[in-house]
Design an enzyme around this catalytic site. Structure first.
Site, PDB file in Angstrom:
ATOM      1  N   TYR A   1       0.830  -1.204   0.000  1.00 11.92           N
ATOM      2  CA  TYR A   1       0.000   0.000   0.000  1.00 11.92           C
ATOM      3  C   TYR A   1       0.866   1.258   0.000  1.00 11.92           C
ATOM      4  CZ  TYR A   1      -3.735   3.277   1.256  1.00 11.92           C
ATOM      5  OH  TYR A   1      -4.618   4.322   1.269  1.00 11.92           O
TER       6      TYR A   1
ATOM      7  N   ARG B   1       1.014   6.763  -6.849  1.00 11.61           N
ATOM      8  CA  ARG B   1      -0.161   7.589  -7.141  1.00 11.61           C
ATOM      9  C   ARG B   1       0.127   9.061  -6.883  1.00 11.61           C
ATOM     10  NH1 ARG B   1      -5.446   6.543  -3.566  1.00 11.61           N
ATOM     11  NH2 ARG B   1      -3.854   6.862  -1.965  1.00 11.61           N
TER      12      ARG B   1
ATOM     13  N   TYR C   1      -1.427  12.760   6.921  1.00 10.59           N
ATOM     14  CA  TYR C   1      -0.945  11.725   7.825  1.00 10.59           C
ATOM     15  C   TYR C   1       0.563  11.852   8.027  1.00 10.59           C
ATOM     16  CZ  TYR C   1      -5.243   8.876   7.795  1.00 10.59           C
ATOM     17  OH  TYR C   1      -6.521   8.399   7.969  1.00 10.59           O
TER      18      TYR C   1
ATOM     19  N   ARG D   1     -12.143  12.659   2.152  1.00  9.03           N
ATOM     20  CA  ARG D   1     -13.046  11.780   2.896  1.00  9.03           C
ATOM     21  C   ARG D   1     -14.375  11.572   2.157  1.00  9.03           C
ATOM     22  NH1 ARG D   1      -9.679   9.104   6.218  1.00  9.03           N
ATOM     23  NH2 ARG D   1      -8.414  10.549   7.432  1.00  9.03           N
TER      24      ARG D   1
ATOM     25  N   GLU E   1     -13.969  -1.645   7.226  1.00  7.64           N
ATOM     26  CA  GLU E   1     -13.991  -0.381   6.496  1.00  7.64           C
ATOM     27  C   GLU E   1     -15.351  -0.270   5.821  1.00  7.64           C
ATOM     28  OE1 GLU E   1     -11.497   1.637   2.821  1.00  7.64           O
ATOM     29  OE2 GLU E   1     -10.398   0.760   4.516  1.00  7.64           O
TER      30      GLU E   1
END
Length: 307
Positions: A105, A112, A165, A178, A291
């Site tokens: 990830y 990305r 983050y 979000r 999730e």
């Protein structure tokens, strides 16, 4: 492609014998085709596109190439705004043998982010997204882009924006909002609300480690705060929603034996009109067990009549 429409199999099994199917429908005429390994369809408002990334020795390069090809397609067909993205990353928390991030990830997020920077995208341009783990050796990507210029990125008052983050989660923070809101073409106060994959994270920290029941409740509380009238109005959206207003919800459960307790909690919290699908998938952090993502169509009159 099946009957002129993109079809994509995803390596995330359902929680029942019946395999879940996700279908995006439109009442408009649809055009479809292929572009450099990507299948797509569009109707004048939204474009749907899908493709796979092989987990080769140079996975980061393959990921960058896939995202570049996708943006080339958007440019060619005239759908400049990416509203919603799903990234199903096989072995999402697995270790990788590279000099970059320690897990798959992290490697994906780094690749990305590099493409987003090359495109000149800022935090005002990034889409809502889900990043969960598939049970194969591919990364499957599918997304919705739009011609609407009325796209609003929404953050959650209970959570640090993902793009902020700290480095403890990897050298590149995840690039997603979000939620995103896409205003109706007619303007007014109607539109589509896409809620990103949401987990038991407060601030930037995982909470209730090992406790699937409390993690599920915290995840739902996060979504409730995200779609609340106070939060939506702070982003310039004149609407007020609760969990019971969500039209579609997808729930990812890490451990199959915990699916039923998650289902019970979600059933009690969500409205009867919500279509809810449950699948088994790894989550992007080892300490996350569930999730949840969602979609809501907001339809409000431009003028309210008072009798």
């Amino acid at each position: 492609m099946r009957n002129g429409f993109p079809e994509l199999s995803i390596a995330v099994p359902g929680t029942t014998a019946t395999r879940p199917v996700e279908v995006w429908r439109t009442s408009r005429r649809v055009e479809s085709g292929f572009h450099d390994g990507l299948a797509y369809a569009y109707d004048g408002r939204y474009l749907f596109c899908s493709g796979r990334i092989r987990h080769t020795a140079d996975y980061a390069a393959a990921t960058r190439d896939a995202y570049v090809r996708a943006f080339e397609l958007l440019d060619r067909l005239g759908y400049p705004e990416v509203a919603r993205v799903w990234n199903i990353v096989g072995g999402i928390t697995g270790q990788v043998a590279t000099e970059g991030p320690a897990d798959r990830y992290g490697e994906f997020c780094q690749a990305r982010a590099q493409v987003f920077r090359q495109r000149g995208l800022t935090v005002k341009d990034i889409p809502a997204a889900t990043g969960i783990g598939g049970h194969d050796d591919h990364t499957t990507v599918y997304f919705l882009a739009t011609r609407s210029r009325g796209v609003i990125r929404i953050e959650n008052p209970l959570q640090v924006p993902a793009y902020e983050y700290p480095e403890r989660y990897g050298p590149e923070a995840p690039c997603f909002a979000r939620a995103t809101y896409v205003a109706a073409e007619t303007g007014g106060r109607s539109g589509d609300l896409f809620i990103s994959g949401t987990a038991s994270i407060l601030g930037h920290l995982t909470v209730h480690e090992g406790d699937v029941e409390r993690q599920t409740r915290t995840t739902l509380e996060n979504i409730a705060a995200l779609v609340s009238g106070k939060n939506l109005r702070s982003h310039g959206i004149d609407a007020e929603l609760t969990l019971r207003d969500l039209d579609c919800v997808k729930v990812y459960v890490k451990r199959p034996h915990e699916a039923e307790i998650v289902r019970q909690i979600c059933t009690a919290s969500l409205g009867s009109k919500s279509e809810v699908g449950y699948v088994i998938a790894d989550i992007c952090r080892d300490d996350l067990l569930v999730e949840i993502e969602g979609f809501a169509s907001i339809s409000r009159p431009d003028v309210e009549t008072v009798n």
